[in-house]
Design a protein around this motif. Structure first.
Motif, PDB file in Angstrom:
ATOM      1  N   HIS A  55       0.849  -1.186   0.000  1.00  0.00           N
ATOM      2  CA  HIS A  55       0.000   0.000   0.000  1.00  0.00           C
ATOM      3  C   HIS A  55       0.883   1.233   0.000  1.00  0.00           C
ATOM      4  O   HIS A  55       1.942   1.235   0.642  1.00  0.00           O
ATOM      5  N   PRO A  56       0.449   2.293  -0.678  1.00  0.00           N
ATOM      6  CA  PRO A  56       1.232   3.526  -0.635  1.00  0.00           C
ATOM      7  C   PRO A  56       1.244   4.089   0.785  1.00  0.00           C
ATOM      8  O   PRO A  56       0.294   3.862   1.556  1.00  0.00           O
ATOM      9  N   PRO A  57       2.293   4.803   1.151  1.00  0.00           N
ATOM     10  CA  PRO A  57       2.397   5.363   2.510  1.00  0.00           C
ATOM     11  C   PRO A  57       1.188   6.218   2.909  1.00  0.00           C
ATOM     12  O   PRO A  57       0.787   6.216   4.063  1.00  0.00           O
ATOM     13  N   GLU A  58       0.579   6.910   1.923  1.00  0.00           N
ATOM     14  CA  GLU A  58      -0.582   7.760   2.262  1.00  0.00           C
ATOM     15  C   GLU A  58      -1.742   6.939   2.801  1.00  0.00           C
ATOM     16  O   GLU A  58      -2.463   7.370   3.689  1.00  0.00           O
ATOM     17  N   VAL A  59      -1.935   5.744   2.251  1.00  0.00           N
ATOM     18  CA  VAL A  59      -3.022   4.876   2.707  1.00  0.00           C
ATOM     19  C   VAL A  59      -2.754   4.418   4.134  1.00  0.00           C
ATOM     20  O   VAL A  59      -3.653   4.408   4.980  1.00  0.00           O
ATOM     21  N   ASP A  61      -0.921   5.979   6.337  1.00  0.00           N
ATOM     22  CA  ASP A  61      -1.089   7.158   7.201  1.00  0.00           C
ATOM     23  C   ASP A  61      -2.561   7.400   7.502  1.00  0.00           C
ATOM     24  O   ASP A  61      -2.918   7.822   8.606  1.00  0.00           O
ATOM     25  N   LEU A  62      -3.427   7.132   6.531  1.00  0.00           N
ATOM     26  CA  LEU A  62      -4.869   7.285   6.750  1.00  0.00           C
ATOM     27  C   LEU A  62      -5.376   6.320   7.812  1.00  0.00           C
ATOM     28  O   LEU A  62      -6.266   6.654   8.590  1.00  0.00           O
ATOM     29  N   THR A  66      -7.326   7.736  10.938  1.00  0.00           N
ATOM     30  CA  THR A  66      -8.694   7.268  11.162  1.00  0.00           C
ATOM     31  C   THR A  66      -8.828   6.632  12.536  1.00  0.00           C
ATOM     32  O   THR A  66      -9.812   6.857  13.252  1.00  0.00           O
TER      33      THR A  66
END
Length: 148
Positions: A55-59, A61-62, A66
């Motif tokens: 998964h990309p780091p942004e996902v 981080d989400l 969350t």
């Protein structure tokens, strides 16, 4: 000739080692587990994660953001305080300890560490998982390996 002395005491594992160990145990022992992670609620950071997919780091981080909002968002904290007040609970511990979220294809279980309210583990499984087994195994792993 060199002599080494040992006190006989083992060094305790570092926090990083314990976090990584819990993630590995969750991934291997929770049925249908696709991903597991540990989030530090004090910093909002994802401390460790292991998934079957990349998964990309942004996902990722989400996931941490969350989790922080679900457990310690302003409205959630207000609701916890009202529940504690109405039930006569006097403690600094958080009222909500576990949250299950079902999405289209997945079951996401979030559990606070029993030893540290600032640590939450997240376990993601296929939605077909037996929810009772999901809870039982995740709780067992935290109890046996989750001194975080």
């Amino acid at each position: 000739m060199s002599t080494s002395r040992t006190s006989g005491a083992q060094e305790s594992p570092s926090m990083t080692d314990r976090v990584n160990s819990v993630v590995k145990y969750l991934r291997s022992e929770v049925p249908e587990c696709l991903a597991a992670g540990v989030i530090d609620m004090a910093t909002g950071m994802l401390l460790s994660v292991e998934t079957v997919d990349t998964h990309p780091p942004e996902v990722l981080d989400l996931l941490a953001a969350t989790t922080l909002e679900m457990f310690q968002g302003r409205n959630v904290m207000m609701i916890e305080d009202i529940f504690k007040e109405r039930r006569g609970v006097v403690t600094d511990r958080h009222y909500f300890q576990e949250i299950l979220v079902n999405s289209e294809n997945l079951a996401h279980l979030f559990l606070r560490s029993g030893s540290n309210d600032d640590i939450v583990v997240a376990v993601v499984c296929r939605k077909s998982v037996n929810v009772g087994m999901l809870f039982a195994q995740a709780r067992r792993v935290l109890r046996e390996h989750g001194r975080l």
